[in-house]
Design a protein around this motif. Structure first.
Motif, mmCIF file in Angstrom:
data_model
loop_
_atom_site.group_PDB
_atom_site.id
_atom_site.type_symbol
_atom_site.label_atom_id
_atom_site.label_comp_id
_atom_site.label_asym_id
_atom_site.label_seq_id
_atom_site.Cartn_x
_atom_site.Cartn_y
_atom_site.Cartn_z
ATOM 1 N N GLY A 1 -43.763 -33.744 -74.515
ATOM 2 C CA GLY A 1 -43.135 -32.425 -74.501
ATOM 3 C C GLY A 1 -44.168 -31.316 -74.491
ATOM 4 O O GLY A 1 -44.050 -30.324 -73.744
ATOM 5 N N ASN B 1 -39.922 -49.311 -85.126
ATOM 6 C CA ASN B 1 -40.354 -47.979 -85.573
ATOM 7 C C ASN B 1 -40.707 -47.162 -84.340
ATOM 8 O O ASN B 1 -41.595 -47.519 -83.581
ATOM 9 C CB ASN B 1 -41.575 -48.069 -86.471
ATOM 10 C CG ASN B 1 -41.213 -48.446 -87.871
ATOM 11 O OD1 ASN B 1 -40.084 -48.262 -88.276
ATOM 12 N ND2 ASN B 1 -42.186 -48.937 -88.582
ATOM 13 N N LEU B 2 -39.979 -46.202 -84.170
ATOM 14 C CA LEU B 2 -40.276 -45.336 -83.027
ATOM 15 C C LEU B 2 -41.315 -44.331 -83.449
ATOM 16 O O LEU B 2 -41.206 -43.688 -84.479
ATOM 17 C CB LEU B 2 -39.021 -44.600 -82.569
ATOM 18 C CG LEU B 2 -38.014 -45.425 -81.822
ATOM 19 C CD1 LEU B 2 -36.771 -44.596 -81.569
ATOM 20 C CD2 LEU B 2 -38.551 -45.957 -80.540
ATOM 21 N N ASP B 3 -42.257 -44.236 -82.568
ATOM 22 C CA ASP B 3 -43.317 -43.248 -82.808
ATOM 23 C C ASP B 3 -42.974 -42.043 -81.950
ATOM 24 O O ASP B 3 -43.020 -42.077 -80.723
ATOM 25 C CB ASP B 3 -44.666 -43.846 -82.431
ATOM 26 C CG ASP B 3 -45.800 -42.983 -82.896
ATOM 27 O OD1 ASP B 3 -45.572 -42.028 -83.649
ATOM 28 O OD2 ASP B 3 -46.923 -43.263 -82.477
ATOM 29 N N TYR B 4 -42.587 -41.020 -82.605
ATOM 30 C CA TYR B 4 -42.163 -39.806 -81.900
ATOM 31 C C TYR B 4 -43.346 -38.991 -81.396
ATOM 32 O O TYR B 4 -43.180 -38.049 -80.645
ATOM 33 C CB TYR B 4 -41.298 -38.949 -82.833
ATOM 34 C CG TYR B 4 -39.985 -39.616 -83.141
ATOM 35 C CD1 TYR B 4 -39.038 -39.724 -82.161
ATOM 36 C CD2 TYR B 4 -39.715 -40.120 -84.406
ATOM 37 C CE1 TYR B 4 -37.839 -40.343 -82.449
ATOM 38 C CE2 TYR B 4 -38.519 -40.729 -84.697
ATOM 39 C CZ TYR B 4 -37.581 -40.851 -83.703
ATOM 40 O OH TYR B 4 -36.384 -41.463 -83.969
ATOM 41 N N THR B 5 -44.515 -39.336 -81.741
ATOM 42 C CA THR B 5 -45.683 -38.566 -81.313
ATOM 43 C C THR B 5 -45.853 -38.626 -79.809
ATOM 44 O O THR B 5 -46.296 -37.654 -79.173
ATOM 45 C CB THR B 5 -46.964 -39.081 -81.990
ATOM 46 O OG1 THR B 5 -47.133 -40.448 -81.701
ATOM 47 C CG2 THR B 5 -46.942 -38.823 -83.451
ATOM 48 N N LEU B 6 -45.481 -39.773 -79.223
ATOM 49 C CA LEU B 6 -45.585 -39.896 -77.768
ATOM 50 C C LEU B 6 -44.670 -38.887 -77.101
ATOM 51 O O LEU B 6 -45.046 -38.198 -76.146
ATOM 52 C CB LEU B 6 -45.250 -41.317 -77.335
ATOM 53 C CG LEU B 6 -45.289 -41.556 -75.820
ATOM 54 C CD1 LEU B 6 -46.692 -41.400 -75.277
ATOM 55 C CD2 LEU B 6 -44.733 -42.912 -75.491
ATOM 56 N N PHE B 7 -43.464 -38.777 -77.627
ATOM 57 C CA PHE B 7 -42.512 -37.829 -77.041
ATOM 58 C C PHE B 7 -42.935 -36.389 -77.307
ATOM 59 O O PHE B 7 -42.772 -35.514 -76.454
ATOM 60 C CB PHE B 7 -41.110 -38.079 -77.594
ATOM 61 C CG PHE B 7 -40.563 -39.396 -77.160
ATOM 62 C CD1 PHE B 7 -40.253 -39.627 -75.835
ATOM 63 C CD2 PHE B 7 -40.353 -40.422 -78.087
ATOM 64 C CE1 PHE B 7 -39.746 -40.852 -75.446
ATOM 65 C CE2 PHE B 7 -39.845 -41.639 -77.689
ATOM 66 C CZ PHE B 7 -39.537 -41.859 -76.354
ATOM 67 N N ILE B 8 -43.505 -36.172 -78.447
ATOM 68 C CA ILE B 8 -43.969 -34.824 -78.772
ATOM 69 C C ILE B 8 -45.130 -34.452 -77.859
ATOM 70 O O ILE B 8 -45.167 -33.346 -77.304
ATOM 71 C CB ILE B 8 -44.374 -34.724 -80.259
ATOM 72 C CG1 ILE B 8 -43.129 -34.873 -81.132
ATOM 73 C CG2 ILE B 8 -45.082 -33.408 -80.558
ATOM 74 C CD1 ILE B 8 -43.426 -34.984 -82.612
ATOM 75 N N GLN B 9 -46.051 -35.396 -77.687
ATOM 76 C CA GLN B 9 -47.190 -35.124 -76.788
ATOM 77 C C GLN B 9 -46.700 -34.899 -75.354
ATOM 78 O O GLN B 9 -47.206 -34.030 -74.643
ATOM 79 C CB GLN B 9 -48.185 -36.282 -76.838
ATOM 80 C CG GLN B 9 -49.022 -36.271 -78.086
ATOM 81 C CD GLN B 9 -50.021 -37.424 -78.089
ATOM 82 O OE1 GLN B 9 -49.993 -38.306 -77.234
ATOM 83 N NE2 GLN B 9 -50.900 -37.421 -79.083
#
Length: 146
Positions: free
Chosen positions: A16, A6-14
């Motif tokens: 960005g 499960n990829l947690d996209y929040t890390l990438f969003i944070q």
């Protein structure tokens, strides 16, 4: 077995959002301050260079002033020596003239004294002759009477 990630996209969003925040901060906050610091630094460098140039010019001017002062001192020394020599010559000339005048006055006084002595000698000779004539007259009268 099948593993699902499960990829947690929040890390990438944070990440960005952080990059967007840093970009905005750079444009709005950091870049004007950096430009102001760079401008101030370049102004300080220019002022230091101008100060160094002015210092060098001041040193050159001081050397020129020292050279001019030494020339003026030498010239004033020469002028003082020359005026001293001229003053000594003038004093010597005045003394010489005064001595000549004194000698002339002494000579004239001697001549006057010689003339007065000569006149007085003649007067005395005349008086002596008159007295001698009176004595001779008295003696001849006494001889005639005797």
């Amino acid at each position: 077995m099948h593993v699902t990630i499960n990829l947690d996209y929040t890390l990438f969003i944070q990440l960005g959002l952080f990059l967007i925040f840093m970009f905005i901060m750079k444009k709005i906050y950091f870049q004007p301050y950096l430009e102001a610091f760079e401008e101030r630094e370049s102004t300080v460098k220019k002022l230091l260079q101008e100060a160094e140039t002015n210092n060098q010019q001041a040193q050159e001017i001081l050397k020129e002033v020292d050279a001019i002062l030494s020339k003026v001192k030498e010239e004033s020394k020469k002028i003082l020596e020359q005026s001293s020599r001229e003053t000594n010559q003038m004093v010597a000339e005045i003394i010489r003239k005064a001595q000549e005048e004194a000698e002339k006055e002494i000579e004239e006084a001697k001549k006057d004294i010689d003339r007065i002595v000569e006149i007085e000698t003649k007067t005395l000779d005349i008086s002596i002759e008159k007295i001698a004539e009176k004595i001779v007259d008295k003696l001849t009268l006494k001889e005639k009477a005797a």
